[in-house]
Every structure is written in C-alpha cells, then in structure tokens.
Scaffold this active site. Structure first.
Site, PDB file in Angstrom:
ATOM      1  N   LYS A 130       0.874  -1.183   0.000  1.00  0.00           N
ATOM      2  CA  LYS A 130       0.000   0.000   0.000  1.00  0.00           C
ATOM      3  C   LYS A 130       0.905   1.225   0.000  1.00  0.00           C
ATOM      4  O   LYS A 130       1.471   1.598   1.026  1.00  0.00           O
ATOM      5  CB  LYS A 130      -0.879  -0.017   1.258  1.00  0.00           C
ATOM      6  CG  LYS A 130      -2.265   0.581   1.106  1.00  0.00           C
ATOM      7  CD  LYS A 130      -2.319   2.069   0.841  1.00  0.00           C
ATOM      8  CE  LYS A 130      -1.991   2.951   2.018  1.00  0.00           C
ATOM      9  NZ  LYS A 130      -1.762   4.353   1.567  1.00  0.00           N
ATOM     10  N   GLU A 162       8.874   1.167  11.256  1.00  0.00           N
ATOM     11  CA  GLU A 162       9.980   2.108  11.031  1.00  0.00           C
ATOM     12  C   GLU A 162       9.348   3.488  11.100  1.00  0.00           C
ATOM     13  O   GLU A 162       8.586   3.866  10.206  1.00  0.00           O
ATOM     14  CB  GLU A 162      10.621   1.896   9.649  1.00  0.00           C
ATOM     15  CG  GLU A 162      11.247   0.534   9.444  1.00  0.00           C
ATOM     16  CD  GLU A 162      12.537   0.316  10.210  1.00  0.00           C
ATOM     17  OE1 GLU A 162      12.958   1.215  10.967  1.00  0.00           O
ATOM     18  OE2 GLU A 162      13.115  -0.770  10.069  1.00  0.00           O
ATOM     19  N   CYS A 190      13.700  10.061   7.612  1.00  0.00           N
ATOM     20  CA  CYS A 190      13.573   9.685   9.029  1.00  0.00           C
ATOM     21  C   CYS A 190      14.933   9.685   9.718  1.00  0.00           C
ATOM     22  O   CYS A 190      14.999   9.801  10.933  1.00  0.00           O
ATOM     23  CB  CYS A 190      12.899   8.336   9.133  1.00  0.00           C
ATOM     24  SG  CYS A 190      13.636   7.137   8.040  1.00  0.00           S
ATOM     25  N   GLU A 245       9.947  16.117  15.364  1.00  0.00           N
ATOM     26  CA  GLU A 245      10.394  15.869  13.993  1.00  0.00           C
ATOM     27  C   GLU A 245       9.685  16.848  13.056  1.00  0.00           C
ATOM     28  O   GLU A 245       8.459  16.832  12.962  1.00  0.00           O
ATOM     29  CB  GLU A 245      10.065  14.428  13.593  1.00  0.00           C
ATOM     30  CG  GLU A 245      10.572  14.083  12.222  1.00  0.00           C
ATOM     31  CD  GLU A 245      10.231  12.657  11.819  1.00  0.00           C
ATOM     32  OE1 GLU A 245       9.057  12.268  11.956  1.00  0.00           O
ATOM     33  OE2 GLU A 245      11.144  11.947  11.366  1.00  0.00           O
TER      34      GLU A 245
HETATM   35  P1  NAD Z   1       1.938   8.486   7.546  1.00  0.00           P
HETATM   36  O1  NAD Z   1       2.090   7.770   8.830  1.00  0.00           O
HETATM   37  O2  NAD Z   1       0.906   9.524   7.437  1.00  0.00           O
HETATM   38  O3  NAD Z   1       1.650   7.475   6.341  1.00  0.00           O
HETATM   39  C1  NAD Z   1       2.441   6.352   6.056  1.00  0.00           C
HETATM   40  C2  NAD Z   1       1.610   5.327   5.335  1.00  0.00           C
HETATM   41  O4  NAD Z   1       0.594   4.853   6.222  1.00  0.00           O
HETATM   42  C3  NAD Z   1       0.872   5.863   4.097  1.00  0.00           C
HETATM   43  O5  NAD Z   1       0.853   4.854   3.102  1.00  0.00           O
HETATM   44  C4  NAD Z   1      -0.541   6.102   4.624  1.00  0.00           C
HETATM   45  O6  NAD Z   1      -1.519   6.020   3.631  1.00  0.00           O
HETATM   46  C5  NAD Z   1      -0.679   4.945   5.610  1.00  0.00           C
HETATM   47  N1  NAD Z   1      -1.678   5.153   6.657  1.00  0.00           N
HETATM   48  C6  NAD Z   1      -2.113   6.317   7.183  1.00  0.00           C
HETATM   49  N2  NAD Z   1      -3.074   6.078   8.105  1.00  0.00           N
HETATM   50  C7  NAD Z   1      -3.241   4.735   8.174  1.00  0.00           C
HETATM   51  C8  NAD Z   1      -4.082   3.867   8.950  1.00  0.00           C
HETATM   52  N3  NAD Z   1      -4.944   4.345   9.842  1.00  0.00           N
HETATM   53  N4  NAD Z   1      -3.980   2.542   8.761  1.00  0.00           N
HETATM   54  C9  NAD Z   1      -3.101   2.020   7.875  1.00  0.00           C
HETATM   55  N5  NAD Z   1      -2.296   2.788   7.104  1.00  0.00           N
HETATM   56  C10 NAD Z   1      -2.358   4.132   7.249  1.00  0.00           C
HETATM   57  O7  NAD Z   1       3.403   9.000   7.260  1.00  0.00           O
HETATM   58  P2  NAD Z   1       3.900   9.859   6.033  1.00  0.00           P
HETATM   59  O8  NAD Z   1       3.451  11.248   6.267  1.00  0.00           O
HETATM   60  O9  NAD Z   1       3.513   9.208   4.771  1.00  0.00           O
HETATM   61  O10 NAD Z   1       5.510   9.730   6.203  1.00  0.00           O
HETATM   62  C11 NAD Z   1       6.226  10.578   6.998  1.00  0.00           C
HETATM   63  C12 NAD Z   1       6.630   9.936   8.300  1.00  0.00           C
HETATM   64  O11 NAD Z   1       7.214   8.667   8.097  1.00  0.00           O
HETATM   65  C13 NAD Z   1       7.659  10.728   9.054  1.00  0.00           C
HETATM   66  O12 NAD Z   1       7.285  10.894  10.390  1.00  0.00           O
HETATM   67  C14 NAD Z   1       8.937   9.865   8.980  1.00  0.00           C
HETATM   68  O13 NAD Z   1       9.853  10.011   9.990  1.00  0.00           O
HETATM   69  C15 NAD Z   1       8.398   8.517   8.903  1.00  0.00           C
HETATM   70  N6  NAD Z   1       9.336   7.628   8.185  1.00  0.00           N
HETATM   71  C16 NAD Z   1      10.078   6.724   8.884  1.00  0.00           C
HETATM   72  C17 NAD Z   1      10.985   5.898   8.239  1.00  0.00           C
HETATM   73  C18 NAD Z   1      11.804   4.885   8.971  1.00  0.00           C
HETATM   74  O14 NAD Z   1      12.372   4.046   8.328  1.00  0.00           O
HETATM   75  N7  NAD Z   1      11.891   4.920  10.271  1.00  0.00           N
HETATM   76  C19 NAD Z   1      11.129   5.985   6.875  1.00  0.00           C
HETATM   77  C20 NAD Z   1      10.363   6.896   6.181  1.00  0.00           C
HETATM   78  C21 NAD Z   1       9.456   7.706   6.866  1.00  0.00           C
END
Ligand code: NAD
Length: 459
Positions: A160, A235, A269, A361
C-alpha cells in the site's frame, strides 16, 4: 469535508510544478479482500517452489528493474520531487535488494539441535501474505525493503503506497509480472491509509504488517495488530543528533552536515536535524557551516546539478511552516525557487534544548544547532528525545567514537560520516523510532515463523 471512504481516486501531483501527472483509483476494503484472496493462492504455490527457483525468479525481477532503472528514477523525480541523482540511487537500491534477498532464499537454514531420543530440527516457515504500508518520502526503496525479503522467504506481498506517491509502486508491480513473477504474488493497492491501509491491517488473511511512516499512525497500527496478535515491524520517525566534538576535522564535519539534514529536503527519518557542537568549536563550526548550507542548491529536480528538491505537498509545507515560518529569524537560510512548487529554503536555527524545533520531527530542511560542554553532556543531549533512529559522531578520538556510539540510544550510528542505510546491514529504531529491523543478513528471518520438529529414533 469528504470522509476518507468517499475518495475513489487520488490525484498525483509533481511537487516541483504542482501539475497533475496522474489520477489513480483508490482501493476499497472489497479490493483488499480480493487481493488478499489472490495473494493467498499465489503464496501457497510460491512457497512450494524449490528455493533456488524462487531465487532465480527474484533475480529476473532484479534484472528487469535494472533494465528500467532510468524510467523508475524519472518517475520518482516526477511524483516525489527527488533530485535525479538521488532517484537513480533509489531505483538501484531496489535492484540490489532484490538480488541480495534472492541470495537469502537458499540460505534460510534452520538448526539441528542435539536432544536425546531423536533428531530435532527447526524450519523457517513463511508467514503467508504480508502487508507493506509505505510512506511518500522514499517510495521506491522502502517498498523494496519490505517486499524483497518477504518474497524471498516465501511470502506474498500486498503493498500500500502513500496517497501522494503510488506511481513507482504500480510500475514495480508491472515489472514483477514482466519478469515472470506469478499474478497476485506482489500486488499494489494504492489508496487512502484509513481505508485500504486499515483494511489490510485488520484483515485476518494478512499475517504480518510492515509499516513505515509517522509514529502516530504506527502506534495505531501496533494497537490494531496487538488486538489480533499479528506481528508488526515499525519504522517510524526520528530526531537524530549529529555530534561534533572540538577534536573533529571541523572542515569535513561542516562540509558533510548539510547533506545530513537537507538530503531529500529533510524528509528523511534519519535526518541529522539536531547538530550538537562542542562549545569550544561552536563559532568556527558555524562559520564553516554557512557556505556549505548555501552551496546545497535547491531547484529543478531533473537537473543533475540540483541537490535539493521541493517538499512533497502543500499540506506538508504548511506543517513545516507551522514550526518555522520562512520569515522567522534563522542563523542560516538558503535560497529556494519562487513560484510554482512546494519549495522551502534550507534553514538552520540556534535553539534551546526544550524548544519544539529541537524536540519534534519537522521532516523538512530544518536543523537546530545546540552547544554542549563535554562528552557526558553530548550523550545526555543526544538521548533527550523519544526517538532513537540514527546519529553521527565526529571526532578523531577512536575511544570516544566507540564510547559515544555505545552510549547513544539509536539503531544506526556512523562515525565521521552520515551513512545510515546499506542493504547489507540492519536498519531500525530504538525507543519510539520503531520496532524490529529491516535489511541486513537477518532480513528474511523477520518474514518467517520458526517451527521446531522432533523425530523420534525410538519408534
Ligand atoms: P503516515 O504515517 O501519514 O503514512 C504512512 C503510510 O501509512 C501511508 O501509506 C498512509 O496512507 C498509511 N496510513 C495512514 N493512516 C493509516 C491507517 N490508519 N492505517 C493504515 N495505514 C495508514 O506517514 P507519512 O506522512 O507518509 O511519512 C512521513 C513519516 O514517516 C515521518 O514521520 C517519517 O519520519 C516517517 N518515516 C520513517 C521511516 C523509517 O524508516 N523509520 C522511513 C520513512 C518515513
């Protein structure tokens, strides 16, 4: 306002120009049901293949990705705004991961454990159907970090992608079919997180969830998985320190610092967004940092000279502005293009340890600089966060480098560099930065259950 369930498609924008480049249908809960059923069928046949045959098919997939590297990179530039040089690395990372994971399929060995009265062996059984929920900041690599080892270990994968960046994921799934992977085994479900993502997490046919994204959503997913005793890899976010001791090669530390928080426009991240500098070297370091930040040019991501692209979306730029408006006083501020595109300039702030900008962050091209007095003070400041993903230590004292590496509570540390991610080494967070590890030699094991079998020799 529309509820997430009312959304039937997502517009994909080029964040550098704000042009609509595609419209992608949003998967519903019914689409998830159908995909899980098809993936379950495909997985049973896939797991029954000889490991060498699975490996060969994954290597073909890697070769097909390699043949389309430039196309995938250019798609990443258009939908995510990444500079072309970065995007090429990202597409290459997918190929490398598939190759590396393919090698693991034939090395997923169990143990023979000495016991009385028979033979005791362990097997690493595949889990079944694995859901990979990916964010928008590194759409290509993060999709592959989950998918490649899961497939190699004999699982099916439902991916997804984030709402804003589904195009490279959809193309990868086409390439998988072109390479000969069976229909349904690696399937992409673009759609809204609270709809398609949530349906995957709750689905009884999904055996594991690999989630990369925000800590807030990760906590919700972990709670949903807990209710079903479903394994989860998380992650999440970070607020990583870049610790510069006065005995470091300051020129090298200052030259490398901009890339560590401006790469991917800070939407990383692992961004070293807290620069901790020993007080005695502070003024000199700031003098060296300013031209280095200014040289990190923002502009057209398709231009190979560009170091920094735009932020991903208007909404995300508003989140960054809520922390630091472009008009706020800054110690260093770079230039960003005017006009269309979600641009935001490189920004360095001098902050106090408790400031929001120093603890939360921001996920944009913003770093704070804080002075420290001695090694103990540096470690205390570095650990004064709920996160623990990465960090860097700049010093010429090897003993100190090792002491501080052991004392900082983070999963990925680098000394005199800002390296975090290599497909052959483990990656993941301490504390609220995550749970479990991806990449590295043990990546496949995270997609298996250990089964113990005892064969009696007494019968
Ligand atoms: P997000 O949490 O909003 O979304 C991530 C994914 O989760 C998207 O595909 C989104 O559609 C999905 N999602 C959202 N709500 C959901 C739910 N209720 N159930 C299931 N899936 C759901 O994050 P983002 O804004 O896309 O990414 C940014 C964040 O990701 C930052 O905080 C960053 O630090 C973190 N990040 C961490 C890593 C790591 O490896 N630790 C890597 C990349 C990004």
């Amino acid at each position: 306002m529309r509820k997430p369930d009312d959304v039937h498609e997502h517009q994909v924008l080029n964040p550098a120009t704000e042009e609509v480049i595609a419209t992608v249908p949003a998967a519903t809960a019914e689409d998830v049901d159908a995909a899980v059923a098809a993936a379950g069928r495909a997985q049973r046949a896939w797991a029954a293949l000889a490991p060498g045959d699975r490996a060969r098919q994954l290597r073909r997939f890697a070769a097909t990705v390699d043949a389309h590297l430039e196309e995938l990179a250019r798609l990443e530039v258009r939908e995510a705004g990444h500079p072309i040089g970065n995007a090429r690395w990202e597409a290459g990372n997918v190929r490398d991961l598939l190759d590396y994971a393919a090698g693991g399929a034939e090395r997923l060995t169990g143990a023979q454990i000495p016991v009385a009265g028979g033979l005791n062996v362990t097997f690493h059984e595949p889990l079944g159907v694995v859901a990979v929920i990916a964010p928008w900041n590194f759409p290509l690599p993060i999709a592959a970090w989950g998918a490649a080892p899961a497939l190699a270990a004999g699982n099916a994968v439902l991916l997804k992608p984030a709402e804003t960046t589904p195009l490279t994921a959809l193309r990868l799934a086409e390439l998988a079919l072109e390479a000969g992977l069976p229909e349904g085994l690696f399937h992409v479900l673009p759609g809204a997180g609270p709809v398609a993502g949530a349906a995957l997490v709750r689905h009884p046919g999904v055996a594991k969830v690999v989630f990369t994204g925000s800590t807030a959503v990760g906590k919700r997913i972990m709670a949903e998985c807990a209710a079903r005793v479903k394994p989860v890899t998380l992650e999440l976010g970070g607020k990583s320190p870049n610790i510069v001791f006065a005995d470091a090669y300051l020129e090298a530390a200052a030259a490398a610092a901009p890339g560590s928080f401006l790469d991917n426009t800070g939407q990383d991240c692992c961004a070293r967004s807290r620069i901790l500098v020993q007080r005695t070297a502070y003024d000199r370091f700031m003098e060296l940092l300013e031209p280095a930040v200014r040289a990190f040019t923002a502009g057209d991501p398709a231009d190979p000279a560009t170091r920094m692209g735009p932020l991903i979306s208007a909404a995300h730029r508003e989140r960054v502005r809520a922390y630091v408006p472009e008009s706020a006083p800054a110690a260093i501020r770079g230039d960003a293009p005017a006009g269309k595109g979600f641009w935001y300039p490189a920004t360095v702030l001098e902050a106090a340890p408790g400031d929001r900008t120093a603890t939360e962050e921001i996920f944009g091209p913003v770093a704070v600089v804080l002075p420290f007095d001695d090694e103990a003070d540096a470690v205390r400041l570095a650990n004064a966060t709920d996160y623990g993903l990465s960090g860097s230590i700049w010093t010429r004292d090897v003993g100190r480098a090792l002491r501080v590496s052991r004392a900082v509570a983070a999963g990925n540390l680098s000394v005199n560099s800002h390296s975090s991610v290599r497909y052959a080494t483990p990656f993941g967070g301490f504390k609220q930065s995550g749970l479990g590890r991806e990449l590295g030699p043990d990546a496949l094991a995270a997609f298996t259950e250990t089964k113990n079998v005892f064969l009696s020799t007494d019968a």
